[in-house]
Write an enzyme that holds these catalytic residues in place. Sequence first.
Site, short mmCIF file in Angstrom:
data_model
loop_
_atom_site.label_atom_id
_atom_site.label_comp_id
_atom_site.label_asym_id
_atom_site.label_seq_id
_atom_site.Cartn_x
_atom_site.Cartn_y
_atom_site.Cartn_z
N ASP A 1 16.14 9.82 32.01
CA ASP A 1 17.15 8.87 32.53
C ASP A 1 17.73 9.33 33.86
OD1 ASP A 1 16.86 7.14 30.36
OD2 ASP A 1 18.34 8.21 29.17
N ILE A 2 16.90 9.87 34.72
CA ILE A 2 17.37 10.36 36.02
C ILE A 2 17.03 9.37 37.14
CG2 ILE A 2 15.30 11.65 36.73
CD1 ILE A 2 18.95 12.90 36.92
N LYS B 1 13.50 7.88 37.45
CA LYS B 1 12.08 7.91 37.82
C LYS B 1 11.51 6.51 37.99
CE LYS B 1 10.63 10.16 34.28
NZ LYS B 1 11.93 10.31 33.59
N LYS C 1 1.94 4.20 34.47
CA LYS C 1 2.84 4.94 33.58
C LYS C 1 2.01 5.86 32.70
CE LYS C 1 6.77 5.92 31.46
NZ LYS C 1 7.88 6.60 32.12
N THR D 1 7.26 5.24 25.87
CA THR D 1 7.82 5.23 24.52
C THR D 1 9.07 4.35 24.52
OG1 THR D 1 9.23 7.18 24.87
CG2 THR D 1 6.98 7.57 24.10
N ASP E 1 8.60 0.15 31.77
CA ASP E 1 8.76 0.69 33.12
C ASP E 1 7.86 -0.05 34.11
OD1 ASP E 1 10.55 2.44 32.07
OD2 ASP E 1 9.28 4.21 32.22
N GLY F 1 5.76 9.78 35.21
CA GLY F 1 5.71 10.56 33.98
C GLY F 1 6.68 10.06 32.93
N HIS G 1 21.23 8.21 44.17
CA HIS G 1 22.67 8.05 44.31
C HIS G 1 23.30 7.33 43.12
CE1 HIS G 1 23.48 9.42 48.49
NE2 HIS G 1 22.17 9.21 48.61
N PRO H 1 18.74 4.47 47.25
CA PRO H 1 19.98 3.70 47.29
C PRO H 1 20.54 3.45 45.89
CG PRO H 1 18.31 2.69 48.69
CD PRO H 1 17.62 3.74 47.89
#
EC number: 6.3.3.3
Length: 230
Positions: free
Chosen positions: A12-13, A15, A41, A45, A53, A119, A179, A224
């Site tokens: 949850d950063i 990607k 991808k 999961t 995604d 990933g 950000h 952004p």
Amino acid sequence: MTVLFITGIDTDIGKTYATGYLAKLLQQKNPDNASTVITQKLVQTGCTGIAADLLKHRQMMALPLQKVDTNITTCPYVFAVPASPHLASKLEGCVIDVDKITEATQILLATYDTVLLEGAGGLMVPITEDVLIIDYIAEQGYPVVLVTSGRLGSINHTLLSLEALKQRNIPLHTLVYNHWQGEGVAEPQHKQASVDEQITDDTRLFLQRHLAAHYPQAKWLDLPNLKDNQ
């Protein structure tokens, strides 16, 4: 023909957003060539059907689902349980064949100039009981796009990720600074907003200096705020 592996310092950063954003930038550089870029991808999961995604990527790229999406080339493995690939696949009685993922990438490279391979989680997430994501990247020799952020702890997680890449001789292509902090990751209410901003600003500057000093060949990209692009 190029493959870039997009990974992050944590789950949850950002990607997925970073992958879609990079794809959009590459599209804009060559708008008349439909074969410029495609996203892939590794393993999805936490959903069923088409990988969630990939749906986000196509939305950001302003594209409908492609044939390579509907025939599962862009994501051969999708599991309902929101867990690491090795556990999600085990719970569904499926054995992940990493060669099948590689074959899918090669199929995509036959048509597209660039494949952005996203990933799952961070570098040390297990794909199978025996193969970590970083193992797979090292074996394939893919340059890495590493996504970080300004949340508390990001300096530690970023430097650990960079050290892991260095130990495997995996090239860093780009360090992406996200950000947007996302929902549910804000600091406790008793902390002042000014302190949060100081942490975020200092993290960004520290990582920029570290990149310039230790990875001068790598690029820096500011991602952004997601809310500004919804």
